[in-house]
Design an enzyme around this catalytic site. Structure first.
Site, short mmCIF file in Angstrom:
data_model
loop_
_atom_site.label_atom_id
_atom_site.label_comp_id
_atom_site.label_asym_id
_atom_site.label_seq_id
_atom_site.Cartn_x
_atom_site.Cartn_y
_atom_site.Cartn_z
N HIS A 1 -7.67 -5.44 0.85
CA HIS A 1 -6.41 -4.69 0.99
C HIS A 1 -5.52 -5.24 2.09
CE1 HIS A 1 -4.27 -1.09 -0.24
NE2 HIS A 1 -4.05 -0.78 1.01
N SER B 1 0.82 -1.21 0.00
CA SER B 1 0.00 0.00 0.00
C SER B 1 0.86 1.27 0.00
CB SER B 1 -0.96 -0.07 1.19
OG SER B 1 -1.93 0.93 1.06
N ASP C 1 -10.30 -5.40 -3.28
CA ASP C 1 -9.54 -4.30 -2.66
C ASP C 1 -10.22 -2.98 -2.99
OD1 ASP C 1 -7.67 -2.38 -1.89
OD2 ASP C 1 -5.97 -3.66 -2.40
#
Ligand SMILES: *[C@@H]1O[C@H](CO)[C@@H](O)[C@H](O)[C@H]1NC(C)=O
Length: 399
Positions: free
Chosen positions: A369, A172, A340
């Site tokens: 995620h 991320s 996600d």
């Protein structure tokens, strides 16, 4: 005579002890009792050392190093792999499940020399050469600074210490830092290959209702205008913010799912343990920068407003990062999930199209995620392929 010799020996050894103490405090291997090593890693039977690294702009960051798995002999023989956590997370994120489920432990057991990054503002990296965390200036940064300063400092420390290029794993925010940093020749030359999990750069197709609502309410500007520069979701204000965003508008029965998309496979009975460490703080300016990108659809530097942009960038708009500047020769693996809500497939396709190279892809349909970090099945679903990728890159160089 005898007395004199022994006294001389005693004072010499005393001096040696003082000198060693001084050297280790300067060049340091601080064996922090409330650090990540002591709290999470060593209790599981792994060797773990902490290092302090200073960034060019004065932040003191902690790196953890797990040089071996449980059964290996001591010594730093495996290729160095660096783990860079995401937003509101810290280096602990790689160690929160059991040793057979957590990527940090699994990599150590596969013979990698595991280095763990912790960006400024997280629980493990809250010091600065001259500023205190209570100063507003301590929180005056966004992810572009994490790329330019924190990554540069951590990677060059590892490269010097191991005399080797580094295998990079980011999740991320750890991927947007990588995309930005890899356009900078002095940083990318330290990297052997990179695996990017739930990659973000363009953000304008984010589907998380929670985030869309926060962007629509101008939460970022609201916080800055009332002088909240540290964003700490554990604080009273942080909890109130979460409440008001959820209240009647977003179904937050599953708060993490509301923010990140449905995660199939984390361990519900470990949530309290996760919450002992996470979420970590970030800066409100960082949130503002990310929200700017969601509003504008750009992968660009922080927007100060056109007048200040002229001063900072000599142009009224902040300069964009050019993904085409990432060297084609850098091997990339991209891991992404079908559920996600932050790293959207449309945005990701655009990112991949703009890269010169054609990254390997690792797609897990059921993953949200957070699953790439906390799924109890990630070893089978993702990490085995990830490790194969790293091993093939490492063995093609000096290992
Ligand atoms: C989930 O967490 C609990 C509590 O830590 C643990 O006992 C259990 O083995 C975990 N389950 C899985 C599938 O990892």
């Amino acid at each position: 005579m005898e007395w004199e010799t022994s006294s001389c020996w005693a004072s010499a050894s005393l001096m040696a002890i003082v000198l060693l103490g001084y050297l280790s405090s300067v060049y340091g291997v601080p064996q922090n009792n409330d650090g990540l090593c002591a709290l999470i890693v060593r209790p599981m039977g792994y060797p773990c050392t902490e290092y302090t690294v200073q960034t060019e702009d004065g932040y003191l960051l902690t790196l953890q190093r797990i040089s071996n798995g449980r059964s290996a002999l001591t010594g730093y023989n495996g290729p160095p792999v660096f783990l860079q956590h995401g937003l509101f997370q810290g280096g602990d994120t790689w160690f929160l499940n059991s040793v057979d489920e957590s990527l940090g432990f699994i990599l150590a057991d596969h013979g990698f020399d595991v280095w763990v990054g912790n960006v400024r503002g997280t629980r493990w990296s809250r010091k600065h050469a001259t500023l205190s965390e209570h100063d507003r200036a301590f929180w005056d940064w966004s992810w572009q600074d994490l790329a330019q300063y924190d990554l540069a400092a951590m990677l060059s420390y590892i490269k010097t210490e191991t005399s080797s290029k580094v295998l990079y794993i980011g999740h991320s925010q750890g991927t947007i830092m990588a995309f930005a940093a890899f356009t900078i020749p002095d940083i990318v030359k330290m990297v052997e290959a990179a695996a990017l999990l739930c990659p973000i750069s363009y953000l304008n197709h984010i589907s998380s209702n929670f985030v869309i609502r926060a962007v629509g309410m101008h939460l970022d500007q609201m916080l800055l205008s009332v002088g909240i520069h540290q964003l700490n979701l554990r604080s009273n204000i942080g909890v109130q913010i979460l409440d008001s965003l959820c209240d009647g508008h977003v179904d937050c029965g599953n708060l993490l799912g509301a923010i990140t998309g449905d995660n199939c496979c984390f361990n519900a009975s470990r949530v309290e343990y996760y919450l002992e460490y996470e979420p970590h703080s970030t800066s409100t300016k960082n949130l503002h920068h990310l929200f700017q990108m969601i509003r504008k659809g750009t992968f660009a530097k922080y927007d100060f407003g056109w007048w200040k942009n002229l001063k900072h960038y000599h142009s009224s708009q902040p300069p964009a990062f050019n993904l085409g500047d990432i060297p084609e020769s850098l091997p990339l693996l991209i891991g992404y999930g079908g559920s996600d809500a932050l790293a959207d497939l449309t945005d990701l396709k655009r990112t991949i199209n703009e890269l010169k190279s054609k990254p390997e892809q690792l797609y897990v349909e059921s993953y949200g995620h957070i699953d790439f970090i906390l799924s109890v099945k990630a070893k089978d679903d993702a990490y085995q392929d990830l490790i194969r990728f790293l091993q093939s890159r490492a063995s093609s160089s000096s290992y």
